[in-house]
Write an enzyme that holds these catalytic residues in place. Structure first.
Site, PDB file in Angstrom:
ATOM      1  CB  CYS A 114      -0.950   0.002   1.188  1.00  0.00           C
ATOM      2  SG  CYS A 114      -2.173  -1.317   1.079  1.00  0.00           S
ATOM      3  CG  HIS A 246      -3.057   3.813   1.769  1.00  0.00           C
ATOM      4  ND1 HIS A 246      -3.518   3.352   0.557  1.00  0.00           N
ATOM      5  CD2 HIS A 246      -3.137   2.758   2.632  1.00  0.00           C
ATOM      6  CE1 HIS A 246      -3.855   2.078   0.678  1.00  0.00           C
ATOM      7  NE2 HIS A 246      -3.636   1.703   1.918  1.00  0.00           N
ATOM      8  CG  ASN A 276      -6.566  -0.386   0.993  1.00  0.00           C
ATOM      9  OD1 ASN A 276      -5.830  -0.022   0.073  1.00  0.00           O
ATOM     10  ND2 ASN A 276      -6.100  -0.799   2.153  1.00  0.00           N
TER      11      ASN A 276
HETATM   12  C1  LIG Z   1     -10.621  -4.395   9.546  1.00  0.00           C
HETATM   13  C2  LIG Z   1     -11.330  -3.469  10.521  1.00  0.00           C
HETATM   14  C3  LIG Z   1     -12.317  -2.597   9.775  1.00  0.00           C
HETATM   15  C4  LIG Z   1     -12.101  -4.328  11.499  1.00  0.00           C
HETATM   16  O1  LIG Z   1     -12.718  -3.518  12.475  1.00  0.00           O
HETATM   17  P1  LIG Z   1     -12.592  -3.907  14.016  1.00  0.00           P
HETATM   18  O2  LIG Z   1     -13.386  -2.919  14.753  1.00  0.00           O
HETATM   19  O3  LIG Z   1     -11.140  -4.025  14.335  1.00  0.00           O
HETATM   20  O4  LIG Z   1     -13.336  -5.277  14.041  1.00  0.00           O
HETATM   21  P2  LIG Z   1     -12.813  -6.716  14.507  1.00  0.00           P
HETATM   22  O5  LIG Z   1     -11.886  -7.290  13.492  1.00  0.00           O
HETATM   23  O6  LIG Z   1     -12.348  -6.642  15.927  1.00  0.00           O
HETATM   24  O7  LIG Z   1     -14.168  -7.510  14.430  1.00  0.00           O
HETATM   25  C5  LIG Z   1     -15.296  -7.117  15.214  1.00  0.00           C
HETATM   26  C6  LIG Z   1     -16.459  -8.027  14.868  1.00  0.00           C
HETATM   27  O8  LIG Z   1     -16.937  -7.729  13.525  1.00  0.00           O
HETATM   28  C7  LIG Z   1     -16.994  -8.948  12.778  1.00  0.00           C
HETATM   29  N1  LIG Z   1     -16.724  -8.637  11.366  1.00  0.00           N
HETATM   30  C8  LIG Z   1     -15.520  -8.604  10.741  1.00  0.00           C
HETATM   31  N2  LIG Z   1     -15.705  -8.295   9.456  1.00  0.00           N
HETATM   32  C9  LIG Z   1     -17.011  -8.113   9.263  1.00  0.00           C
HETATM   33  C10 LIG Z   1     -17.796  -7.775   8.148  1.00  0.00           C
HETATM   34  N3  LIG Z   1     -17.256  -7.533   6.946  1.00  0.00           N
HETATM   35  N4  LIG Z   1     -19.129  -7.669   8.305  1.00  0.00           N
HETATM   36  C11 LIG Z   1     -19.703  -7.908   9.498  1.00  0.00           C
HETATM   37  N5  LIG Z   1     -19.007  -8.237  10.604  1.00  0.00           N
HETATM   38  C12 LIG Z   1     -17.681  -8.341  10.475  1.00  0.00           C
HETATM   39  C13 LIG Z   1     -15.960  -9.825  13.403  1.00  0.00           C
HETATM   40  O9  LIG Z   1     -16.249 -11.196  13.134  1.00  0.00           O
HETATM   41  C14 LIG Z   1     -16.103  -9.505  14.871  1.00  0.00           C
HETATM   42  O10 LIG Z   1     -17.215 -10.193  15.371  1.00  0.00           O
HETATM   43  P3  LIG Z   1     -17.215 -10.796  16.862  1.00  0.00           P
HETATM   44  O11 LIG Z   1     -17.074  -9.591  17.757  1.00  0.00           O
HETATM   45  O12 LIG Z   1     -18.539 -11.461  16.943  1.00  0.00           O
HETATM   46  O13 LIG Z   1     -16.035 -11.705  16.909  1.00  0.00           O
HETATM   47  C15 LIG Z   1     -10.318  -2.590  11.295  1.00  0.00           C
HETATM   48  O14 LIG Z   1      -9.558  -3.372  12.167  1.00  0.00           O
HETATM   49  C16 LIG Z   1      -9.408  -1.865  10.374  1.00  0.00           C
HETATM   50  O15 LIG Z   1      -9.813  -1.015   9.635  1.00  0.00           O
HETATM   51  N6  LIG Z   1      -8.093  -2.160  10.417  1.00  0.00           N
HETATM   52  C17 LIG Z   1      -7.124  -1.562   9.551  1.00  0.00           C
HETATM   53  C18 LIG Z   1      -7.102  -2.359   8.305  1.00  0.00           C
HETATM   54  C19 LIG Z   1      -6.415  -1.689   7.191  1.00  0.00           C
HETATM   55  O16 LIG Z   1      -6.660  -0.557   6.929  1.00  0.00           O
HETATM   56  N7  LIG Z   1      -5.544  -2.417   6.503  1.00  0.00           N
HETATM   57  C20 LIG Z   1      -4.883  -1.984   5.349  1.00  0.00           C
HETATM   58  C21 LIG Z   1      -3.701  -1.171   5.716  1.00  0.00           C
HETATM   59  S1  LIG Z   1      -2.810  -0.887   4.255  1.00  0.00           S
END
Ligand SMILES: CC(C)(COP(=O)(O)OP(=O)(O)OC[C@H]1O[C@@H](n2cnc3c(N)ncnc32)[C@H](O)[C@@H]1OP(=O)(O)O)[C@@H](O)C(=O)NCCC(=O)NCCS
EC number: 2.3.1.180
Length: 319
Positions: A114, A246, A276
């Site tokens: 990225c 980004h 993204n």
């Molecule tokens: C990925 C991201 C959006 C997830 O959000 P989060 O608040 O951390 O959520 P979690 O991964 O802890 O998951 C929370 C819950 O949502 C659920 N969940 C995950 N993806 C889901 C989706 N697409 N739809 C519905 N529920 C979802 C999980 O299963 C979890 O459920 P549980 O509590 O019953 O176990 C967040 O962590 C993020 O943006 N991270 C940065 C990622 C990124 O930008 N990467 C690229 C960098 S270049």
């Protein structure tokens, strides 16, 4: 006078197919509400069978060349950032070169996921500053849809396909890239990676991510490198007209802007429309904001990105 790399033109390209969260929710266990609340993403473009990283990169490059008002044969350097090349080799940059009808130039790919566009920009800027090249095409292009695990709802909803490009021209004067800084910390491989490769599994592999940890590192690293590059340029956050970040997640954009005390209105946001797009996201967002008239000549821009590795970087530009 200082020889600087000026952004002479910008361009971008997106696959024809645009997929909403609601459409995605028909095949993935997710909802529009969850995706919008956690990420700000509403749409992403997904490449069809005839659309590849190379074709998208070529379309973006043609648009950038047209906006720079030059002929393709004036390009003497192509640096293409991608983690999803058309082939393991040769470099996708050489496919773009051939498609543009450029007989001879330097052409290679850069892999920094990225933050690939920031890496490519830094390399091209160094070559232009040293006199090794005069006019560069710097491209970020990806088809992440091909390396997503469509069974993994925590990752597949976050990414899209696309390409962005700039023409960089060496000129004497005040405009151009004022500062650029890159970083990498290879200890974090397991937080964001692809579980395949030609030298390990012999397969292409799928993207794997521990989202929460990535989020935390992103805000810390991005705000630090933005400060670092502004310091290098002798500027402060109050001098910044536009941040072109980004586009990983709207919450990362908000948190990073807050750390730098930058109002949200000065941040270009396209993550809602494109999701993204990895290395494509910065030049794609730049092109959107140049074409809609928000970014004007003379503006101070900060470009920034972080990705797998981790790798991260930022550049300060007088546009
Ligand atoms: C990925 C991201 C959006 C997830 O959000 P989060 O608040 O951390 O959520 P979690 O991964 O802890 O998951 C929370 C819950 O949502 C659920 N969940 C995950 N993806 C889901 C989706 N697409 N739809 C519905 N529920 C979802 C999980 O299963 C979890 O459920 P549980 O509590 O019953 O176990 C967040 O962590 C993020 O943006 N991270 C940065 C990622 C990124 O930008 N990467 C690229 C960098 S270049």
């Amino acid at each position: 006078m200082t020889r600087r790399s000026v952004i002479a033109g910008t361009g971008s390209a997106l696959p024809a197919r645009r997929v909403s969260n609601a459409e995605l929710a028909q095949s993935v266990d997710t909802s529009d509400e969850w995706i919008v609340e956690r990420t700000g993403i509403r749409f992403r473009h997904i490449a069809g069978p005839d659309e590849t990283t190379g074709t998208l990169a070529t379309d973006a490059a043609k648009a950038a060349i047209a906006s720079a008002g030059i002929a393709a044969e004036n390009i003497d350097l192509i640096v293409l950032a991608t983690a999803t090349p058309d082939q393991t080799f040769p470099a996708t940059a050489t496919r773009v070169q051939a498609a543009l009808g450029i007989d001879d130039c330097v052409a290679f790919d850069v892999a920094a996921v990225c933050s690939g566009f920031l890496y490519a920009l830094h390399v091209a800027d160094s070559m232009l500053s040293s006199g090794a090249a005069n006019r560069a095409l710097v491209i970020g292009a990806e088809t992440f849809s091909r390396i997503l695990d469509w069974e993994d709802r925590a990752t597949c909803v976050l990414f899209g396909d696309g390409a962005g490009a700039v023409v960089l021209e060496a000129r004497e004067g005040e405009a151009g890239i004022l500062a650029s800084r890159l970083h990498a910390d290879g200890r974090h491989n397991e937080l964001l990676y692809v579980d395949g490769g030609p030298s390990t599994t012999g397969t292409v592999g799928k993207l794997r991510m521990r989202g929460r940890e990535v989020f935390r590192h992103a805000v810390t690293n991005l705000s630090a490198v933005m400060r670092e590059t502004l310091d290098m340029a002798g500027l402060s956050s109050g001098d910044v007209d536009w941040v072109v970040p980004h586009q990983a997640n709207a919450r990362i954009l908000d948190a990073t802007a807050r750390k730098l005390e930058l109002e949200g209105e000065r941040v270009i946001v396209t993550v809602d429309q494109h999701a993204n797009t990895s290395a494509a996201s910065v030049p794609l967002a730049l092109d959107v904001a140049v074409r809609d008239g928000r970014i004007q000549r003379g503006n101070i821009l900060v470009l920034e990105a972080m990705g797998g590795g981790f790798t991260w970087g930022a550049a300060v530009v007088r546009y």
